[in-house]
Scaffold this motif. Structure first.
Motif, PDB file in Angstrom:
ATOM      1  N   GLN A   1     -23.044  13.203  27.905  1.00 26.48           N
ATOM      2  CA  GLN A   1     -22.282  12.793  26.851  1.00 26.48           C
ATOM      3  C   GLN A   1     -20.573  12.748  27.734  1.00 26.48           C
ATOM      4  OE1 GLN A   1     -22.265  14.499  23.193  1.00 26.48           O
ATOM      5  NE2 GLN A   1     -23.753  12.974  22.523  1.00 26.48           N
TER       6      GLN A   1
ATOM      7  N   LYS B   1     -20.229  10.043  29.991  1.00 25.11           N
ATOM      8  CA  LYS B   1     -20.235   8.701  29.392  1.00 25.11           C
ATOM      9  C   LYS B   1     -18.741   8.435  28.765  1.00 25.11           C
ATOM     10  CE  LYS B   1     -24.681   6.852  28.536  1.00 25.11           C
ATOM     11  NZ  LYS B   1     -25.652   6.629  27.731  1.00 25.11           N
ATOM     12  N   PHE B   2     -18.111   9.562  28.179  1.00 25.57           N
ATOM     13  CA  PHE B   2     -17.214   9.773  27.373  1.00 25.57           C
ATOM     14  C   PHE B   2     -15.841   9.261  28.168  1.00 25.57           C
ATOM     15  CE2 PHE B   2     -13.260  11.834  25.623  1.00 25.57           C
ATOM     16  CZ  PHE B   2     -13.588  11.716  24.276  1.00 25.57           C
TER      17      PHE B   2
ATOM     18  N   ASN C   1     -16.272   5.375  29.211  1.00 21.73           N
ATOM     19  CA  ASN C   1     -16.022   4.376  28.314  1.00 21.73           C
ATOM     20  C   ASN C   1     -14.700   4.624  27.398  1.00 21.73           C
ATOM     21  OD1 ASN C   1     -18.401   3.012  29.315  1.00 21.73           O
ATOM     22  ND2 ASN C   1     -19.631   4.400  27.823  1.00 21.73           N
TER      23      ASN C   1
ATOM     24  N   ASP D   1     -14.496   2.182  24.379  1.00 18.92           N
ATOM     25  CA  ASP D   1     -15.391   2.345  23.256  1.00 18.92           C
ATOM     26  C   ASP D   1     -14.258   2.665  21.852  1.00 18.92           C
ATOM     27  OD1 ASP D   1     -17.479   1.863  24.653  1.00 18.92           O
ATOM     28  OD2 ASP D   1     -18.429   3.960  24.349  1.00 18.92           O
ATOM     29  N   LYS D   2     -13.224   3.412  22.295  1.00 15.09           N
ATOM     30  CA  LYS D   2     -12.328   3.902  21.032  1.00 15.09           C
ATOM     31  C   LYS D   2     -12.218   2.308  20.214  1.00 15.09           C
ATOM     32  CE  LYS D   2      -8.158   4.875  21.825  1.00 15.09           C
ATOM     33  NZ  LYS D   2      -6.927   5.664  22.408  1.00 15.09           N
TER      34      LYS D   2
ATOM     35  N   PHE E   1     -13.747  -0.308  20.217  1.00 15.93           N
ATOM     36  CA  PHE E   1     -15.084  -1.079  19.551  1.00 15.93           C
ATOM     37  C   PHE E   1     -15.203  -0.025  18.281  1.00 15.93           C
ATOM     38  CE2 PHE E   1     -15.743  -2.953  23.579  1.00 15.93           C
ATOM     39  CZ  PHE E   1     -16.178  -4.073  23.306  1.00 15.93           C
ATOM     40  N   ALA E   2     -15.262   1.205  18.673  1.00 15.47           N
ATOM     41  CA  ALA E   2     -15.390   2.179  17.532  1.00 15.47           C
ATOM     42  C   ALA E   2     -14.768   1.848  16.116  1.00 15.47           C
ATOM     43  CB  ALA E   2     -15.075   3.504  17.773  1.00 15.47           C
TER      44      ALA E   2
ATOM     45  N   PHE F   1     -16.236  -1.356  14.785  1.00 19.04           N
ATOM     46  CA  PHE F   1     -17.564  -1.211  14.091  1.00 19.04           C
ATOM     47  C   PHE F   1     -17.215  -0.393  12.622  1.00 19.04           C
ATOM     48  CE2 PHE F   1     -19.063  -2.855  18.102  1.00 19.04           C
ATOM     49  CZ  PHE F   1     -20.297  -3.536  17.457  1.00 19.04           C
ATOM     50  N   LEU F   2     -16.277   0.651  12.858  1.00 17.47           N
ATOM     51  CA  LEU F   2     -16.410   1.531  11.719  1.00 17.47           C
ATOM     52  C   LEU F   2     -15.444   1.083  10.646  1.00 17.47           C
ATOM     53  CD1 LEU F   2     -16.572   5.063  13.452  1.00 17.47           C
ATOM     54  CD2 LEU F   2     -18.423   4.036  11.755  1.00 17.47           C
TER      55      LEU F   2
ATOM     56  N   ALA G   1     -21.856   2.323  15.837  1.00 18.54           N
ATOM     57  CA  ALA G   1     -20.719   3.233  16.468  1.00 18.54           C
ATOM     58  C   ALA G   1     -21.012   4.609  16.669  1.00 18.54           C
ATOM     59  CB  ALA G   1     -19.374   2.906  15.728  1.00 18.54           C
ATOM     60  N   PHE G   2     -21.698   5.071  15.680  1.00 18.49           N
ATOM     61  CA  PHE G   2     -21.961   6.637  15.817  1.00 18.49           C
ATOM     62  C   PHE G   2     -23.263   7.151  16.856  1.00 18.49           C
ATOM     63  CE2 PHE G   2     -20.599   6.777  11.323  1.00 18.49           C
ATOM     64  CZ  PHE G   2     -19.279   7.524  11.573  1.00 18.49           C
TER      65      PHE G   2
ATOM     66  N   LEU H   1     -21.471   4.435  20.650  1.00 17.78           N
ATOM     67  CA  LEU H   1     -19.936   4.249  21.205  1.00 17.78           C
ATOM     68  C   LEU H   1     -19.770   5.845  21.269  1.00 17.78           C
ATOM     69  CD1 LEU H   1     -18.559   1.839  18.998  1.00 17.78           C
ATOM     70  CD2 LEU H   1     -18.984   1.315  21.399  1.00 17.78           C
ATOM     71  N   LYS H   2     -19.000   6.120  22.408  1.00 16.74           N
ATOM     72  CA  LYS H   2     -18.593   7.352  22.492  1.00 16.74           C
ATOM     73  C   LYS H   2     -16.970   7.561  22.283  1.00 16.74           C
ATOM     74  CE  LYS H   2     -22.749   8.783  24.266  1.00 16.74           C
ATOM     75  NZ  LYS H   2     -23.317   7.494  23.465  1.00 16.74           N
ATOM     76  N   PHE H   3     -16.522   8.168  21.279  1.00 16.59           N
ATOM     77  CA  PHE H   3     -14.912   8.140  21.211  1.00 16.59           C
ATOM     78  C   PHE H   3     -14.705   9.612  20.567  1.00 16.59           C
ATOM     79  CE2 PHE H   3     -15.748   7.657  16.450  1.00 16.59           C
ATOM     80  CZ  PHE H   3     -16.694   6.772  16.485  1.00 16.59           C
ATOM     81  N   LYS H   4     -13.472   9.848  20.778  1.00 18.23           N
ATOM     82  CA  LYS H   4     -12.909  11.089  20.117  1.00 18.23           C
ATOM     83  C   LYS H   4     -12.951  11.071  18.572  1.00 18.23           C
ATOM     84  CE  LYS H   4      -9.132  13.879  22.020  1.00 18.23           C
ATOM     85  NZ  LYS H   4      -7.934  13.709  22.864  1.00 18.23           N
TER      86      LYS H   4
ATOM     87  N   ARG I   1     -15.642  11.668  16.815  1.00 19.92           N
ATOM     88  CA  ARG I   1     -16.968  11.112  16.358  1.00 19.92           C
ATOM     89  C   ARG I   1     -17.853  11.868  15.449  1.00 19.92           C
ATOM     90  NH1 ARG I   1     -22.393   8.938  19.776  1.00 19.92           N
ATOM     91  NH2 ARG I   1     -22.030  11.210  20.180  1.00 19.92           N
TER      92      ARG I   1
END
Lengths: 320, 276
Positions: free
Chosen positions: A26, A29-30, A33, A36-37, A39-40, A43-44, B96-97, B100-103, B105
């Motif tokens: 993890q 990947k963190f 990417n 990804d922030k 995209f997150a 998406f959210l 996303a969950f 996607l890897k984000f702070k 999460r």
């Protein structure tokens, strides 16, 4: 696309990497990417907005309102701290609502689960044509609250209803179903159980049919009775599902509103004035928004406790 | 258990008798309702339950004298819109969950889970004030917008997205698929069954809404069927049981047909989404 050999070849190093600890993976990947922030958020975003406006904000707002006195349009006037809660929890009227709700909730849950078990146990037998019975037993799943209310209001109708006809025919005493406090409570319980039965049956049946048949074969060789098999093999094997469906039924019953509004309107003499119905009446009839808010928070606490209990079980069962 | 001991004939007869009796008890309210929907109200009022004057008159009356078709149409619009929105927004959040890897999460997911503990019934006061301020009262939107997403749906889809083989994601990365493409071309098709389950859940959930539409709609133009039936009952000063039963039958029969057709998917989904 996975079958193509050219694509499967470069995957090898990745799968080696995969055997590393999950956290390491993890982390890798963190850092990889950072994009990804964005995209997150895309998406959210929509879900967050809706939950924020219609779930989180109103909860905070309800809590806030419950600490004040409000006027008839729901504007706060005087801060009163916990006194709304104190007056509720010391009022015989509210405590009676709470008691009535608890009685209803536990009666509905116990009866629904028991009947669901009986139906599911019978329908889990491998008999020719059993599929038809399974379909019929689950039929009440398609009944919405107002349809159920119409069906049962006719059955319980004091003058022309079905039960009244039967009682006359058999020379039994008439039960004033919707006008006697105790009978009205049972009328609502029976209707709720009937509505719940299809769903409960289907879930329990699903669990029962996945119990390994070898267990029953062994029991048969030992000469165990079917009653013994039910209590010592079936019930323990389906206990997680049994627990899950019980909690779901409990939570849903705490939130009952439609049937009460359609069948009894909380009456007679508040005998079926349950928590949600009370919130609705206190807020939208009496205009007592502060008190209704305090009642909402009490309801939330009760439901949250049972939901947490349910998560505990889900955690164990689903995240394998 | 049939494999070891051959069931005796008497045992079988007992089983079938029990099954039939129980099925009749479970179905009795349907059967009574359906039967009376064919009887003239006069006969019902006189207790002539076995009257032979059966006709479709109650149905004709229901269709011509009540807005039952309008109610059904309203519910269909509201439920379909809610279902489509939840399929899109819940699957996006679940994506996303999982992928996607984000702070933050974990924190956000916990927040989503937490909303499952908060009953909508306890939030009607501020929500009513919100939609009133937005000018949404007595519209279709008021019954859709608060339910565009659901934490339960996100949770359920996340569970099944997590069970996708990791090779799929790796293959997508190698092919250079972006997140939107991977979501659309691989994740959604791969999770057809859970998506169908969520579709059924959200549709039925919207169809069965009662309290919220009751608070926010005041006219037959937007009133969904649950509240419409209540409206009809309260309007009937003369207890026209025959016609009321006919309206109930008109509402329940399509649902039953859909349910029986969709049962296979629903059943497998319920067990997947809940507890194995």
């Amino acid at each position: 696309m996975l079958k193509s050999p050219t694509q499967s070849r470069p995957r090898t190093p990745l799968s080696v990497q995969k055997t590393k600890s999950k956290i390491e993976e993890q982390e890798a990947k963190f850092t990889l990417n950072a994009k990804d922030k964005y995209f997150a958020w895309a998406f959210l975003g929509p879900s967050l907005l809706i939950l924020g406006v219609f779930i989180f904000y109103p909860m905070v707002r309800t809590l806030y309102l419950s600490l004040f006195l409000t006027n008839t349009v729901g504007k706060t006037t005087v801060f009163v701290g916990l006194s709304n809660y104190i007056s509720l929890l010391t009022s015989a009227d509210y405590l009676s609502s709470l008691g009535v709700t608890l009685f209803y909730v536990f009666a509905v849950t116990i009866i629904t689960i028991s009947l669901g078990l009986v139906l599911a146990n019978l329908a889990s037998k491998r008999l020719p044509g059993i599929g038809l019975f399974r379909t019929l037993f689950s039929a009440t799943m398609g009944v919405s609250v107002s349809v159920a209310a119409i069906f049962w209001l006719f059955i319980f109708n004091p003058s022309t209803g079905f039960l009244s006809l039967i009682s006359t025919f058999l020379h039994l005493p008439q039960i004033p179903w919707l006008t006697d406090p105790t009978a009205a409570m049972w009328a609502v319980i029976i209707t709720t159980v009937w509505m719940n039965l299809g769903f409960t049956f289907l879930i329990l049946l699903g669990a029962m049919t996945s119990v390994p048949t070898t267990l029953y074969e062994a029991a048969n060789i030992e000469g165990a009775s079917s009653r013994f098999q039910f209590f010592h093999i079936t019930i323990p094997s389906i206990s997680p599902t049994l627990f899950f469906v019980s909690i779901i039924t409990l939570i849903e019953s705490f939130k009952s509103f439609g049937l009460i509004d359609l069948m009894t309107k909380g009456g007679p003499t508040n005998a079926t004035n349950m928590l949600v119905y009370r919130i609705y009446k206190d807020a939208f009839y009496s205009g007592n928004f502060a008190q209704a808010s305090a009642e909402s928070i009490i309801l939330t606490v009760i439901i949250a406790l049972f939901t947490l209990l349910q998560f505990k079980v889900l955690e164990k069962r689903v995240n394998y | 258990m049939d494999i070891v001991t051959k069931p005796k004939l008497s045992r079988r007869i007992l089983d079938y008798t029990l099954l039939t009796v129980l099925a009749l008890i479970v179905l009795a309210p349907f059967l009574i309702g359906l039967w009376t929907s064919f009887l003239p109200t006069m006969q019902i009022a006189q207790g002539n339950f076995l009257s032979t004057k059966v006709s479709f008159q109650n149905y004709i009356d229901a269709f011509t004298q009540t807005p039952i078709i309008r109610y059904l149409g309203n519910s269909l619009v509201i439920s379909t819109a809610t279902m489509i929105a939840q399929l899109i927004f819940c699957s996006m959040s679940a994506y996303a969950f999982v992928f996607l890897k984000f702070k933050g999460r974990k924190l956000l997911f916990t927040l989503f889970l937490a909303t499952m503990m908060l009953p909508f019934e306890a939030e009607i006061i501020p929500n009513f004030q919100t939609v009133k301020a937005m000018g949404l009262l007595n519209t279709y939107s008021v019954m859709v917008i608060p339910f565009l997403t659901s934490a339960f749906g996100v949770f359920m889809l996340r569970q099944s997205f997590m069970q996708m083989p990791i090779e799929l994601k790796e293959a997508a990365d190698i092919e250079g698929l972006g997140h939107f493409q991977f979501y659309w071309k691989m994740v959604l098709p791969y999770n057809r069954i859970p998506l169908m389950t969520l579709g059924a859940y959200s549709f039925l959930g919207a169809w069965n809404q009662y309290l919220w539409p009751m608070l926010t709609t005041f006219s037959n133009d937007f009133r969904p069927v649950q509240n419409g039936l209540r409206q009809l009952q309260s309007e009937e000063t003369f207890n026209d049981w025959g016609m009321i039963q006919a309206t109930a039958a008109i509402v329940v029969i399509p649902t039953l047909i859909v349910l029986f057709i969709g049962q296979h998917y629903f059943k497998s989904g319920v067990n997947e989404g809940a507890v194995k």
